[in-house]
Scaffold this active site. Structure first.
Site, PDB file in Angstrom:
ATOM      1  N   PHE A 209       0.866  -1.185   0.000  1.00 12.38           N
ATOM      2  CA  PHE A 209       0.000   0.000   0.000  1.00 12.38           C
ATOM      3  C   PHE A 209       0.899   1.231   0.000  1.00 12.38           C
ATOM      4  CE2 PHE A 209      -4.592   0.896   1.236  1.00 12.38           C
ATOM      5  CZ  PHE A 209      -5.126  -0.118   0.468  1.00 12.38           C
TER       6      PHE A 209
ATOM      7  N   GLN B  27      -7.979  14.314   3.999  1.00 16.35           N
ATOM      8  CA  GLN B  27      -7.365  13.523   2.930  1.00 16.35           C
ATOM      9  C   GLN B  27      -8.291  13.386   1.723  1.00 16.35           C
ATOM     10  OE1 GLN B  27      -6.486   9.033   3.336  1.00 16.35           O
ATOM     11  NE2 GLN B  27      -4.486  10.004   3.272  1.00 16.35           N
TER      12      GLN B  27
ATOM     13  N   HIS C 128      -8.570  11.218  -1.277  1.00 15.04           N
ATOM     14  CA  HIS C 128      -8.035   9.969  -1.817  1.00 15.04           C
ATOM     15  C   HIS C 128      -7.928  10.133  -3.329  1.00 15.04           C
ATOM     16  CE1 HIS C 128      -7.704   5.752  -2.888  1.00 15.04           C
ATOM     17  NE2 HIS C 128      -7.623   5.416  -1.623  1.00 15.04           N
TER      18      HIS C 128
ATOM     19  N   LEU D  99     -15.226   5.030  -3.542  1.00 15.87           N
ATOM     20  CA  LEU D  99     -13.794   4.732  -3.522  1.00 15.87           C
ATOM     21  C   LEU D  99     -13.374   3.599  -4.456  1.00 15.87           C
ATOM     22  CD1 LEU D  99     -11.353   5.770  -1.783  1.00 15.87           C
ATOM     23  CD2 LEU D  99     -11.462   3.542  -0.704  1.00 15.87           C
TER      24      LEU D  99
ATOM     25  N   GLU E  58      -6.908   1.584  -2.971  1.00 12.73           N
ATOM     26  CA  GLU E  58      -5.485   1.639  -3.287  1.00 12.73           C
ATOM     27  C   GLU E  58      -4.946   0.236  -3.570  1.00 12.73           C
ATOM     28  OE1 GLU E  58      -3.804   4.506  -0.698  1.00 12.73           O
ATOM     29  OE2 GLU E  58      -1.874   3.500  -0.640  1.00 12.73           O
TER      30      GLU E  58
ATOM     31  N   ARG F 273      -0.894   9.382  -0.624  1.00 15.63           N
ATOM     32  CA  ARG F 273      -2.140   9.787  -1.272  1.00 15.63           C
ATOM     33  C   ARG F 273      -2.169  11.273  -1.629  1.00 15.63           C
ATOM     34  NH1 ARG F 273      -6.322   6.229   2.448  1.00 15.63           N
ATOM     35  NH2 ARG F 273      -5.806   4.275   1.411  1.00 15.63           N
TER      36      ARG F 273
ATOM     37  N   HIS G  40     -11.959  11.834   1.643  1.00 16.19           N
ATOM     38  CA  HIS G  40     -11.903  10.465   2.138  1.00 16.19           C
ATOM     39  C   HIS G  40     -11.743  10.330   3.639  1.00 16.19           C
ATOM     40  CE1 HIS G  40     -11.271   6.201   1.831  1.00 16.19           C
ATOM     41  NE2 HIS G  40     -10.045   6.274   2.321  1.00 16.19           N
TER      42      HIS G  40
ATOM     43  N   ARG H 202      -2.533  10.578   6.239  1.00 13.12           N
ATOM     44  CA  ARG H 202      -2.599   9.187   6.710  1.00 13.12           C
ATOM     45  C   ARG H 202      -2.143   8.226   5.623  1.00 13.12           C
ATOM     46  NH1 ARG H 202      -6.444   4.846   6.314  1.00 13.12           N
ATOM     47  NH2 ARG H 202      -7.839   6.140   5.077  1.00 13.12           N
TER      48      ARG H 202
HETATM   49  C1  LIG Z   1     -14.627   3.163   0.974  1.00 12.90           C
HETATM   50  C2  LIG Z   1     -13.606   3.226   2.069  1.00 12.90           C
HETATM   51  C3  LIG Z   1     -12.587   2.305   2.108  1.00 12.90           C
HETATM   52  C4  LIG Z   1     -11.640   2.355   3.123  1.00 12.90           C
HETATM   53  N1  LIG Z   1     -10.655   1.410   3.166  1.00 12.90           N
HETATM   54  C5  LIG Z   1      -9.758   1.435   4.173  1.00 12.90           C
HETATM   55  C6  LIG Z   1      -8.748   0.431   4.258  1.00 12.90           C
HETATM   56  O1  LIG Z   1      -8.680  -0.476   3.440  1.00 12.90           O
HETATM   57  N2  LIG Z   1      -7.875   0.497   5.279  1.00 12.90           N
HETATM   58  C7  LIG Z   1      -7.920   1.470   6.222  1.00 12.90           C
HETATM   59  O2  LIG Z   1      -7.106   1.464   7.131  1.00 12.90           O
HETATM   60  N3  LIG Z   1      -8.884   2.432   6.174  1.00 12.90           N
HETATM   61  C8  LIG Z   1      -9.805   2.423   5.182  1.00 12.90           C
HETATM   62  N4  LIG Z   1     -10.775   3.386   5.137  1.00 12.90           N
HETATM   63  C9  LIG Z   1     -10.912   4.310   6.254  1.00 12.90           C
HETATM   64  C10 LIG Z   1     -11.595   3.593   7.409  1.00 12.90           C
HETATM   65  O3  LIG Z   1     -12.561   2.713   6.915  1.00 12.90           O
HETATM   66  C11 LIG Z   1     -12.263   4.549   8.379  1.00 12.90           C
HETATM   67  O4  LIG Z   1     -11.387   5.571   8.719  1.00 12.90           O
HETATM   68  C12 LIG Z   1     -12.650   3.793   9.642  1.00 12.90           C
HETATM   69  O5  LIG Z   1     -13.462   2.703   9.328  1.00 12.90           O
HETATM   70  C13 LIG Z   1     -13.346   4.674  10.668  1.00 12.90           C
HETATM   71  O6  LIG Z   1     -13.738   3.845  11.718  1.00 12.90           O
HETATM   72  P1  LIG Z   1     -14.336   4.435  13.059  1.00 12.90           P
HETATM   73  O7  LIG Z   1     -14.574   3.284  13.963  1.00 12.90           O
HETATM   74  O8  LIG Z   1     -13.495   5.552  13.533  1.00 12.90           O
HETATM   75  O9  LIG Z   1     -15.722   5.074  12.603  1.00 12.90           O
HETATM   76  P2  LIG Z   1     -16.947   4.424  11.783  1.00 12.90           P
HETATM   77  O10 LIG Z   1     -16.742   3.055  11.339  1.00 12.90           O
HETATM   78  O11 LIG Z   1     -17.359   5.392  10.790  1.00 12.90           O
HETATM   79  O12 LIG Z   1     -18.068   4.431  12.843  1.00 12.90           O
HETATM   80  C14 LIG Z   1     -18.637   5.630  13.297  1.00 12.90           C
HETATM   81  C15 LIG Z   1     -19.785   5.248  14.161  1.00 12.90           C
HETATM   82  O13 LIG Z   1     -20.239   6.406  14.852  1.00 12.90           O
HETATM   83  C16 LIG Z   1     -21.641   6.478  14.748  1.00 12.90           C
HETATM   84  N5  LIG Z   1     -22.046   7.857  14.933  1.00 12.90           N
HETATM   85  C17 LIG Z   1     -21.589   8.959  14.294  1.00 12.90           C
HETATM   86  N6  LIG Z   1     -22.225  10.051  14.758  1.00 12.90           N
HETATM   87  C18 LIG Z   1     -23.083   9.619  15.704  1.00 12.90           C
HETATM   88  C19 LIG Z   1     -24.045  10.253  16.527  1.00 12.90           C
HETATM   89  N7  LIG Z   1     -24.251  11.564  16.486  1.00 12.90           N
HETATM   90  N8  LIG Z   1     -24.773   9.491  17.366  1.00 12.90           N
HETATM   91  C20 LIG Z   1     -24.609   8.154  17.424  1.00 12.90           C
HETATM   92  N9  LIG Z   1     -23.718   7.505  16.664  1.00 12.90           N
HETATM   93  C21 LIG Z   1     -22.973   8.225  15.821  1.00 12.90           C
HETATM   94  C22 LIG Z   1     -21.932   5.913  13.393  1.00 12.90           C
HETATM   95  O14 LIG Z   1     -23.277   5.549  13.275  1.00 12.90           O
HETATM   96  C23 LIG Z   1     -20.988   4.719  13.389  1.00 12.90           C
HETATM   97  O15 LIG Z   1     -21.550   3.666  14.111  1.00 12.90           O
HETATM   98  C24 LIG Z   1     -11.718   3.365   4.108  1.00 12.90           C
HETATM   99  C25 LIG Z   1     -12.726   4.306   4.051  1.00 12.90           C
HETATM  100  C26 LIG Z   1     -13.676   4.247   3.036  1.00 12.90           C
HETATM  101  C27 LIG Z   1     -14.733   5.291   2.963  1.00 12.90           C
END
Ligand SMILES: Cc1cc2nc3c(=O)[nH]c(=O)nc-3n(C[C@H](O)[C@H](O)[C@H](O)COP(=O)(O)OP(=O)(O)OC[C@H]3O[C@@H](n4cnc5c(N)ncnc54)[C@H](O)[C@@H]3O)c2cc1C
Length: 603
Positions: A120, A233, A235, A249, A252, A308, A379, A414
């Protein structure tokens, strides 16, 4: 109290990777845990993650170890990272990945049965543990199963509208149930923000509907400091055609498997501009780049796997110079590997199944035959809630943050794959320290006035009804100018313009109205989200104006060079006593000699 009250030790807001890992840990420490999520359990944004999670396990290349991962992360972040977090992340990620495996995650395998790791951008060695291009799904499935068996109290389809405080300490939250539109009060000894990012502040984004910046704004509103919000970021590879799928998306992982970037003339333009600090690590010819993607340890990585921020800017340059693809992007070609691999088409379908289906179904294009059209998409948020590197506690006692909601690990940019590992490393830590905080502090008092005010604020759009502003129109206008004026290439005059428009939108948002009842009322939800979107947009514009240089994901056309003046502090944004947003420069503490030596040895 006019609403039901749920008492808990640790309240986790968010059920993505960070939230679930925090909840599991807090529960393992003996705390009573409640989890709130806007969507259904298993559907949080993490489920969309594709390429993998970075952990220096050295399964594919035994030269890899935490020291190289640490140095890669710091270089990628242009040294604005919280070095303690970068160290903990690099050291602890392998253990967290193996733990996921022990809990049932089925990773792709090496021939001798170990967890397979892929290349990556910005990672010196193949480092991403993955499950095809559906790694997030496997992570969420595993954590969800494990969490459910620990007996977590999960409140699905609930949205937090306000965090509560008791004498300056976090005291829980007020949420509404999206299905019925009724309020609930959560009283908690400690609260973990695992609310993800803010991509929906921009027009073109890979982020899900949940990403309206709630966590940052909720924390800011009760006095927490935010950090480095200028670093958003973009992407490099999002879908750009057809218009209905713009922003989705393209992992990568496509480039990790040998995909190359071409302009309209078929020229592989990434070789034209290799940054000085990556020159020694980057292939200078196509043959070497290909060998790297096929696991040749003596080859250097192809320029498509540069960081990126850089790849996104190169694409932007090609498009601006009139060398872009028909719909305003460039071409990403993975089909070409058929010339090198006898079973190339089958290989692509096996390693990139989601990408194959995504393009087939959404764009009627077979990626094993035809190059994809791609362009930058909003992203990831590197900035966020400022936390202590070890405990993940914010500047508000009892309020913790992890995952994309927190700032620090990634600095100015990142590296791909460093988010999923961030979630499990710092989700665990946040859960552990939140449980410890809860065990050391009694239950906070509930302030009924705070609860009533929160409910009244949330319900106000109904009072204004159809005479109020259309919340969708306000959201749409915001996304439009944030994309155009505070997007991938920034200028002071345009960002000042954005600030003016933000002020005008504040007034419109304060007058947003909605009609209908409280059950599943999307217009109402959108009206509530506006405050968060506007708060984070203001913070982004403020910090982006102040950072008068180009670094990592932040590119200023009026200050195109990196400046030493901006290399030694983070921008911290807080609410001042009069309720205004203020920005200060907070020096980054000096790195211990041992870590500085690690960076030197990996230069
Ligand atoms: C398409 C895509 C592909 C990706 N691929 C990769 C990858 O291969 N490798 C990598 O390292 N990263 C990747 N990323 C980035 C990574 O997926 C995210 O940064 C990461 O999943 C964020 O996780 P999190 O647990 O912080 O938040 P999230 O998984 O977004 O969870 C947030 C949670 O908070 C809740 N929430 C938000 N606001 C409120 C509120 N007001 N009240 C109650 N609940 C709330 C939401 O409902 C959700 O449950 C990718 C991102 C995308 C968009």
């Amino acid at each position: 109290m006019q609403f039901p009250v749920i008492d808990t030790d640790v309240l986790v807001i968010g059920a993505g990777g960070a939230g679930l890992r925090a909840a599991i840990e807090a529960s393992a420490q003996g705390a009573k845990v409640a989890v709130i999520t806007k969507s259904l359990l298993g559907k949080a944004h993490t489920v969309m993650a594709e390429g993998g999670m970075a952990a220096a396990m050295g399964n594919v290349d035994d030269r890899d170890n935490w020291r190289v991962h640490f140095a890669d992360t710091m270089r990628g972040g242009q040294y604005l990272n919280n070095w303690r977090m970068a160290e903990l992340h690099a050291r602890e990620a392998p253990e967290r990945v193996r733990e996921l495996e022990a809990w049932g995650a089925v990773f792709d395998r090496t021939k001798d049965g170990r967890i397979l790791q892929r290349n990556f951008g910005g990672h010196r060695y193949p480092r991403l543990a993955h499950v095809g291009d559906r790694t997030g799904l496997e992570m969420i499935r595993t954590l969800q199963d494990h969490g459910v068996h620990r007996g977590l109290d999960v409140h699905m389809e609930h949205t937090v509208v306000t965090l509560l405080t008791d004498s300056g300490r976090a005291a829980g939250a007020v949420a509404y149930d999206r299905e019925r539109g009724r309020f609930k009060v959560f009283r908690a000894k400690a609260t973990v923000m695992a609310t993800g990012g803010l991509g929906r502040a921009f027009r073109i984004t890979s982020n899900s509907w949940e990403y309206t910046g709630d966590g940052y704004a909720l924390a800011y509103d009760i006095g927490a400091a935010l950090q480095d919000l200028e670093f958003i970021q973009f992407h490099p590879t999002g879908m750009i055609w057809p218009p209905s799928v713009k922003g989705i998306l393209v992992t990568e992982g496509v480039r990790g498997e040998g995909g190359i970037l071409l302009n309209k003339d078929g020229h592989r333009f990434m070789f034209d501009d290799i940054p000085e600090n990556y020159r020694t690590q980057t292939a200078d010819n196509e043959e070497e780049g290909w060998r790297y993607t096929q696991g040749d340890k003596n080859a250097r990585r192809p320029p498509e796997l540069l960081t990126r921020d850089h790849v996104a800017r190169c694409i932007n340059r090609e498009v601006k110079a009139g060398r872009g693809s028909p719909h305003g992007g460039v071409f990403l070609d993975i089909a070409w590997i058929k010339k090198r691999l006898p079973n190339g088409a089958e290989h692509i379908r096996r390693k990139l199944p989601s990408m194959y289906h995504q393009f087939k179904q959404l764009a009627n294009l077979d990626i094993t035959e035809t190059p994809m059209e791609v362009g930058p998409t909003t992203h990831y948020t590197m900035g966020g809630i400022r936390v202590d590197g070890d405990t993940q506690m914010s500047t508000v006692p009892g309020l913790f943050a992890a995952g994309e909601a927190a700032a620090g690990l990634h600095g100015a940019n990142r590296l791909g794959g460093n988010s999923l590992s961030d979630l499990i490393v710092f989700g665990k830590r946040a859960g552990e320290y939140a449980a410890a905080f809860a065990s050391q502090h009694g239950a906070p008092s509930l302030d009924e006035r705070q609860v009533d005010e929160a409910a009244a604020r949330a319900l106000a759009p109904f009072d204004r009804g159809s005479g109020g502003e259309n919340p969708y129109a306000v959201q749409h206008d915001l996304q439009d100018f944030m994309q155009d004026l505070v997007g991938i290439v920034r200028r002071e005059s345009e960002m000042r313009d954005a600030q003016e428009r933000l002020r005008a939108l504040r007034a419109r948002a304060a007058n947003a109205g909605t009609v209908g009842n409280r059950e599943y009322n999307n217009g109402w939800h959108t009206a509530i989200d506006l405050h968060n979107l506007l708060t984070v947009s203001e913070a982004i514009a403020m910090a982006a104006i102040e950072r008068k240089e180009s670094r990592g994901a932040h590119f200023r056309e009026d200050y195109p060079e990196k400046s030493a003046e901006f290399a030694s502090f983070n921008f911290v944004i807080e609410k001042d006593a009069s309720g205004e947003m203020t920005l200060t420069r907070v020096p980054i503490p000096a790195m211990p000699a041992e870590l500085a030596a690690v960076i030197e040895e990996n230069k």
